[in-house]
Design an enzyme around this catalytic site. Sequence first.
Site, PDB file in Angstrom:
ATOM      1  CB  SER A  10      -0.873   0.019   1.259  1.00  0.00           C
ATOM      2  OG  SER A  10      -1.496   1.288   1.396  1.00  0.00           O
TER       3      SER A  10
ATOM      4  CE1 TYR B 289      -3.868  -2.251   4.996  1.00  0.00           C
ATOM      5  CE2 TYR B 289      -3.435   0.060   4.467  1.00  0.00           C
ATOM      6  CZ  TYR B 289      -3.691  -1.244   4.061  1.00  0.00           C
ATOM      7  OH  TYR B 289      -3.763  -1.542   2.720  1.00  0.00           O
TER       8      TYR B 289
HETATM    9  N1  LIG Z   1      -8.748  -0.276  -1.485  1.00  0.00           N
HETATM   10  C1  LIG Z   1      -7.720   0.509  -1.131  1.00  0.00           C
HETATM   11  O1  LIG Z   1      -7.881   1.736  -0.953  1.00  0.00           O
HETATM   12  C2  LIG Z   1      -6.330  -0.084  -0.972  1.00  0.00           C
HETATM   13  C3  LIG Z   1      -5.238   0.783  -0.965  1.00  0.00           C
HETATM   14  C4  LIG Z   1      -3.960   0.242  -0.809  1.00  0.00           C
HETATM   15  C5  LIG Z   1      -3.777  -1.119  -0.681  1.00  0.00           C
HETATM   16  N2  LIG Z   1      -4.863  -1.946  -0.695  1.00  0.00           N
HETATM   17  C6  LIG Z   1      -4.648  -3.399  -0.548  1.00  0.00           C
HETATM   18  O2  LIG Z   1      -5.197  -4.057  -1.660  1.00  0.00           O
HETATM   19  C7  LIG Z   1      -5.522  -5.398  -1.296  1.00  0.00           C
HETATM   20  C8  LIG Z   1      -6.906  -5.755  -1.825  1.00  0.00           C
HETATM   21  O3  LIG Z   1      -7.861  -4.974  -1.150  1.00  0.00           O
HETATM   22  P1  LIG Z   1      -9.188  -4.417  -1.844  1.00  0.00           P
HETATM   23  O4  LIG Z   1      -9.043  -2.958  -1.942  1.00  0.00           O
HETATM   24  O5  LIG Z   1      -9.530  -5.190  -3.053  1.00  0.00           O
HETATM   25  O6  LIG Z   1     -10.218  -4.683  -0.646  1.00  0.00           O
HETATM   26  P2  LIG Z   1     -11.507  -5.624  -0.517  1.00  0.00           P
HETATM   27  O7  LIG Z   1     -12.448  -5.385  -1.644  1.00  0.00           O
HETATM   28  O8  LIG Z   1     -11.979  -5.406   0.880  1.00  0.00           O
HETATM   29  O9  LIG Z   1     -10.891  -7.098  -0.665  1.00  0.00           O
HETATM   30  C9  LIG Z   1     -10.220  -7.730   0.386  1.00  0.00           C
HETATM   31  C10 LIG Z   1     -10.132  -9.210   0.064  1.00  0.00           C
HETATM   32  O10 LIG Z   1      -9.429  -9.863   1.120  1.00  0.00           O
HETATM   33  C11 LIG Z   1     -10.140 -11.039   1.469  1.00  0.00           C
HETATM   34  N3  LIG Z   1      -9.931 -11.436   2.852  1.00  0.00           N
HETATM   35  C12 LIG Z   1     -10.091 -10.685   3.968  1.00  0.00           C
HETATM   36  N4  LIG Z   1      -9.846 -11.444   5.058  1.00  0.00           N
HETATM   37  C13 LIG Z   1      -9.534 -12.691   4.621  1.00  0.00           C
HETATM   38  C14 LIG Z   1      -9.216 -13.918   5.242  1.00  0.00           C
HETATM   39  N5  LIG Z   1      -9.120 -14.020   6.588  1.00  0.00           N
HETATM   40  N6  LIG Z   1      -8.975 -15.001   4.476  1.00  0.00           N
HETATM   41  C15 LIG Z   1      -9.063 -14.913   3.124  1.00  0.00           C
HETATM   42  N7  LIG Z   1      -9.348 -13.780   2.461  1.00  0.00           N
HETATM   43  C16 LIG Z   1      -9.589 -12.688   3.212  1.00  0.00           C
HETATM   44  C17 LIG Z   1     -11.594 -10.683   1.238  1.00  0.00           C
HETATM   45  O11 LIG Z   1     -12.361 -11.881   1.019  1.00  0.00           O
HETATM   46  P3  LIG Z   1     -13.365 -12.565   2.076  1.00  0.00           P
HETATM   47  O12 LIG Z   1     -13.935 -11.478   2.920  1.00  0.00           O
HETATM   48  O13 LIG Z   1     -14.358 -13.241   1.179  1.00  0.00           O
HETATM   49  O14 LIG Z   1     -12.502 -13.536   2.820  1.00  0.00           O
HETATM   50  C18 LIG Z   1     -11.508  -9.872  -0.051  1.00  0.00           C
HETATM   51  O15 LIG Z   1     -11.530 -10.717  -1.165  1.00  0.00           O
HETATM   52  C19 LIG Z   1      -5.371  -5.477   0.223  1.00  0.00           C
HETATM   53  O16 LIG Z   1      -4.149  -6.093   0.546  1.00  0.00           O
HETATM   54  C20 LIG Z   1      -5.334  -4.016   0.649  1.00  0.00           C
HETATM   55  O17 LIG Z   1      -4.611  -3.840   1.847  1.00  0.00           O
HETATM   56  C21 LIG Z   1      -6.129  -1.466  -0.848  1.00  0.00           C
END
Ligand SMILES: NC(=O)c1ccc[n+]([C@@H]2O[C@H](COP(=O)([O-])OP(=O)(O)OC[C@H]3O[C@@H](n4cnc5c(N)ncnc54)[C@H](OP(=O)(O)O)[C@@H]3O)[C@@H](O)[C@H]2O)c1
Length: 237
Positions: free
Chosen positions: A137, A150
């Site tokens: 991130s 985080y």
């Molecule tokens: N969105 C942002 O602003 C942002 C910015 C920087 C970095 N990121 C990073 O990008 C990555 C993807 O995030 P996103 O933005 O796509 O968020 P998201 O839509 O909330 O997706 C998060 C994913 O993680 C899975 N997950 C959560 N807990 C889990 C567990 N215990 N076991 C297995 N899977 C789990 C969720 O699936 P289930 O709930 O079905 O398990 C979901 O598929 C993350 O690493 C996040 O830190 C996001």
Amino acid sequence: MELDRAVVIITGASSGIGAATARLAAGRGATVVLAARRAERIEGLADELSGALAVPTDLRDPAQIVRLVDTTLDRFGRVDVLVNNAGQGLHLPLEQVRLDDLAAITELNVYAPLLAMQAVIPPMRRQGGGAIVNVSSMTSRMVLPGAGAYSATKAALTMLSQVARRELAQDGIVVSLVYPSVTATEFHASLRAGARVGGDAGPVQPQSPERVAQAIIEVIRSGEEEVLLGQEGGWGR
Ligand SMILES: NC(=O)c1ccc[n+]([C@@H]2O[C@H](COP(=O)([O-])OP(=O)(O)OC[C@H]3O[C@@H](n4cnc5c(N)ncnc54)[C@H](OP(=O)(O)O)[C@@H]3O)[C@@H](O)[C@H]2O)c1
């Protein structure tokens, strides 16, 4: 690493960046293995994508990570790419951070990617190589009040990735990092605790999960060490 006919494990494939990456990789001819807890979501996505396999997985359970990789090997005989994408936020001032919440996101954001890397290294080494992409991130490269816990987990993931890249180079295993900025996914609605931070420092417009997915796909191909997705007028500019 070319994606055509590659076997690609994507964690966090039930929404956001992971689901977008799965669609894009499958569109390039990859066989995708989808991991997340919400089985109905990944099974629905697997039905859409030719040859895809859904493996319901709680990544906070080390045994389920081993089972995810074993299931992939049983079904397809190889694993070419691992995308460690699953993650969760914890957006509170440090004074208010509870250790059980920090432990939970550390298990997901740091331990799970490490364990998944450890599980794919032996088969990738036997195959003569592979690609691993870890989703960090932009917050890990900033000092952002309200997101310290985080950001610290993502900074830990960054260091593990940078070291793994060097340790695994001799085996032909290429480890890369992608750093998204604020992205329009379910992320901020499913924080472990707290609420989105940023205010005036935040980006003008969140980037799309497809933009991040595109960067992940490109880095699998190029093997670059890292891709920063900062935004004009916002974080990481
Ligand atoms: N969105 C942002 O602003 C942002 C910015 C920087 C970095 N990121 C990073 O990008 C990555 C993807 O995030 P996103 O933005 O796509 O968020 P998201 O839509 O909330 O997706 C998060 C994913 O993680 C899975 N997950 C959560 N807990 C889990 C567990 N215990 N076991 C297995 N899977 C789990 C969720 O699936 P289930 O709930 O079905 O398990 C979901 O598929 C993350 O690493 C996040 O830190 C996001």
